[in-house]
Design a protein around this motif. Structure first.
Motif, PDB file in Angstrom:
ATOM      1  N   PHE A 131      -7.688  -1.983   4.918  1.00 34.32           N
ATOM      2  CA  PHE A 131      -8.036  -1.732   3.370  1.00 34.32           C
ATOM      3  C   PHE A 131      -8.733  -3.346   2.735  1.00 34.32           C
ATOM      4  O   PHE A 131      -9.612  -2.495   2.193  1.00 34.32           O
ATOM      5  CB  PHE A 131      -6.456  -2.740   2.910  1.00 34.32           C
ATOM      6  CG  PHE A 131      -5.693  -0.793   3.003  1.00 34.32           C
ATOM      7  CD1 PHE A 131      -5.238  -0.034   2.241  1.00 34.32           C
ATOM      8  CD2 PHE A 131      -4.301  -1.457   4.187  1.00 34.32           C
ATOM      9  CE1 PHE A 131      -4.545   1.098   2.645  1.00 34.32           C
ATOM     10  CE2 PHE A 131      -4.258   0.138   4.216  1.00 34.32           C
ATOM     11  CZ  PHE A 131      -3.598   1.158   3.620  1.00 34.32           C
TER      12      PHE A 131
ATOM     13  N   HIS B  63     -11.658  -1.460   3.916  1.00 33.49           N
ATOM     14  CA  HIS B  63     -12.172  -0.696   2.884  1.00 33.49           C
ATOM     15  C   HIS B  63     -12.525  -1.034   1.887  1.00 33.49           C
ATOM     16  O   HIS B  63     -13.326  -0.262   0.930  1.00 33.49           O
ATOM     17  CB  HIS B  63     -10.595   0.386   2.869  1.00 33.49           C
ATOM     18  CG  HIS B  63     -10.995   1.388   2.057  1.00 33.49           C
ATOM     19  ND1 HIS B  63     -10.918   1.627   1.011  1.00 33.49           N
ATOM     20  CD2 HIS B  63     -11.812   2.685   2.442  1.00 33.49           C
ATOM     21  CE1 HIS B  63     -10.832   2.913   0.248  1.00 33.49           C
ATOM     22  NE2 HIS B  63     -11.400   3.584   1.308  1.00 33.49           N
TER      23      HIS B  63
ATOM     24  N   ASN C 215      -3.749   3.603  -0.892  1.00 31.18           N
ATOM     25  CA  ASN C 215      -4.190   2.996  -1.336  1.00 31.18           C
ATOM     26  C   ASN C 215      -3.088   1.325  -1.338  1.00 31.18           C
ATOM     27  O   ASN C 215      -1.963   1.583  -1.627  1.00 31.18           O
ATOM     28  CB  ASN C 215      -4.601   3.886  -2.657  1.00 31.18           C
ATOM     29  CG  ASN C 215      -5.405   4.894  -2.936  1.00 31.18           C
ATOM     30  OD1 ASN C 215      -6.101   4.921  -2.233  1.00 31.18           O
ATOM     31  ND2 ASN C 215      -4.919   5.264  -3.936  1.00 31.18           N
TER      32      ASN C 215
ATOM     33  N   THR D  73       1.239  -0.930  -0.134  1.00 33.76           N
ATOM     34  CA  THR D  73      -0.072   0.204   0.470  1.00 33.76           C
ATOM     35  C   THR D  73       0.873   1.024   0.176  1.00 33.76           C
ATOM     36  O   THR D  73       2.066   1.432  -0.257  1.00 33.76           O
ATOM     37  CB  THR D  73      -0.492  -0.146   1.615  1.00 33.76           C
ATOM     38  OG1 THR D  73      -0.382   0.202   2.484  1.00 33.76           O
ATOM     39  CG2 THR D  73      -1.413  -1.351   1.018  1.00 33.76           C
TER      40      THR D  73
ATOM     41  N   PRO E  24      -6.203   3.353   5.159  1.00 35.21           N
ATOM     42  CA  PRO E  24      -6.742   3.658   3.649  1.00 35.21           C
ATOM     43  C   PRO E  24      -7.242   4.911   3.898  1.00 35.21           C
ATOM     44  O   PRO E  24      -7.010   5.530   2.546  1.00 35.21           O
ATOM     45  CB  PRO E  24      -8.316   2.362   4.458  1.00 35.21           C
ATOM     46  CG  PRO E  24      -7.965   1.515   5.520  1.00 35.21           C
ATOM     47  CD  PRO E  24      -6.611   2.328   5.833  1.00 35.21           C
TER      48      PRO E  24
END
Length: 424
Positions: free
Chosen positions: A132, A135, A40, A31, A36
């Motif tokens: 993440f 998300h 990203n 990431t 998040p």
DNA sequence: GGGTTTCTAATCAGTTCAAG
DNA sequence: CTTGAACTGATTAGAAACCC
């Protein structure tokens, strides 16, 4: 069948299934930031456990995807350095929605195989990846329940090996006998996570008789027994106790025989044992290395100088992953041609002297080269020589030491230098 | 370097208790 | 009743441990 607590969205059914038989998905993400809200996922990889490989997976069976980034979203330089992933690569990558959909299909298939309403998802240090995944789930599949039952190998490792100095993925995999590469990429990390999982499943069975998912859950629900502060290392005490009190070179080896680190010492015994003193603070990479080092190999030399030369040769020959000081990747390194006129950041046929830590080092080498170019040590003014080498006043060695140093250098390296064409 | 969680050590307020 | 040492528990700041 039994119901488990703490299963996220509602209750999930835990099959009373052997861990060895449980089909799981191994996953890793790279990431651009730590959560998040600020970053990203740029890469996501997963693989299904493969019983023909005793639950392990090989690199070819890992699904790994680079994900397109929102417009204007940059990849921080540091992330680029540690992953090697470039902006143009992710731009040519996949749509996150499509990749998430593929992951869901894999999850559903595994849930079906296990006859279980969630897919067991094995992640090392899941604390990082979970936000993440949640998300992505809320963005693309909020209509259904969260499809995973996450198992963190770091949590397991922390309970099973509380005394190890480090339990990061590289440290754990290395400790158990798998070498994780320098670049942080999903494919390698998924293979490593699978390797760690299969080893931990064996330890759970042999040490604690935990063989089912249900029992594992019960064990994890129990509070962790307070662990003594005492650190223990994979290397046995006897291994380092019997090291001779003499100069030489030592090599730290992983359980699979890989050389992790090569070092020199004026006293092998003192140097090697200094790694294991409790009071000593070691840098992170050394602790990671010590978490893996099981065997020790030493070569006694006549003098410290010989040890230094042998160490340098051994580092060039073996490229041990923890000899970071002179290794490419951690910082720029330079190689130069025998006449010291050409430089390269890679080892080439012409530029084969090195690695040198900087161009400045090359400049100093050029000075030394000039002094010794006729194959002997001319009587030049020490003060001028030291100035040319960048050694500040007040730190210059006496005349005798200077001569001795050049003599030693000449003896070892003179033949490597091209003595014909240099006029610097 | 950024970020979060967990651990650790230091601090402080409160309690207990023996001794004067 | 006072004092001080010893202990206890809560709070907290800072370090450590992880990941990218």
């Amino acid at each position: 069948m039994q119901y488990c607590k703490n299963s996220g969205n509602g209750r999930c059914v835990v099959p009373d299934m052997k861990l060895e038989k449980l089909v799981v998905l191994f996953l890793d993400c790279q990431t651009t930031n730590s959560n998040p809200k600020k970053g990203n996922v740029i890469e996501i990889g997963w693989a299904c456990s493969n019983f023909s490989r005793d639950n392990g997976v090989d690199a070819t069976s890992v699904n790994s995807y680079l994900l397109k980034q929102p417009v204007g979203h940059e990849i921080p330089e540091r992330i680029h350095t540690i992953t090697g992933i470039r902006r143009d690569e992710v731009d040519a990558g996949h749509e996150p929605r499509e990749v998430w959909s593929q992951l869901l299909s894999a999850a559903d298939e595994i849930a079906r195989l296990n006859r279980f309403n969630k897919c067991p998802l094995v992640i090392h240090y899941a604390k990082f990846e979970t936000p993440f995944l949640i998300h992505l789930h809320t963005k693309y599949s909020a209509a259904r329940g969260f499809p995973f039952k996450i198992i963190c190998t770091h949590v397991l490792a922390k309970r099973l090996f509380p005394e190890l100095p480090r339990r990061s993925l590289r440290a754990m995999a290395g400790y158990l006998g798998y070498s994780v590469g320098q670049a942080r990429r999903c494919r390698d990390h998924v293979v490593a996570t699978a390797f760690v999982w299969q080893a931990l499943v064996r330890v759970l069975k042999e040490r604690l008789c935990i063989t089912t998912f249900e029992k594992l859950q019960q064990w994890l629900d129990q509070p962790m027994l307070s662990t003594g502060r005492e650190r223990t290392y994979p290397m046995a005490r006897e291994t380092r106790r019997d090291v001779p009190d003499k100069p030489g070179v030592y090599r730290m080896l992983r359980s699979n025989g890989d050389v992790l680190y090569v070092g020199k010492a004026s006293s092998l015994k003192k140097r090697v044992n200094s790694y294991f003193r409790r009071s000593c603070r070691h840098p992170e990479h050394i602790l990671e290395m010590l978490s893996q080092a099981k065997q020790l190999d030493v070569t006694v030399t006549e003098s410290v100088l010989e040890a230094a030369i042998l160490e340098s040769d051994e580092i060039k020959r073996l490229s041990p992953p923890y000899n970071v000081a002179l290794s490419k990747g951690q910082r720029d390194v330079w190689y130069c041609s025998p006449n010291l006129l050409e430089f390269s950041q890679t080892l080439t046929k012409r530029c084969r002297i090195g690695p040198l830590v900087s161009q400045d080092a090359v400049a100093r080498l050029a000075v030394i080269r000039q002094v010794v170019k006729k194959g002997n040590i001319p009587d030049v003014d020490d003060a001028r020589l030291m100035a040319a080498l960048g050694i500040p006043e007040g730190y210059t060695p006496d005349h005798e030491s200077t001569r001795a140093g050049f003599a030693a250098f000449l003896e070892k390296y003179a033949q490597q230098f091209d003595t014909e064409h240099t006029e610097l």
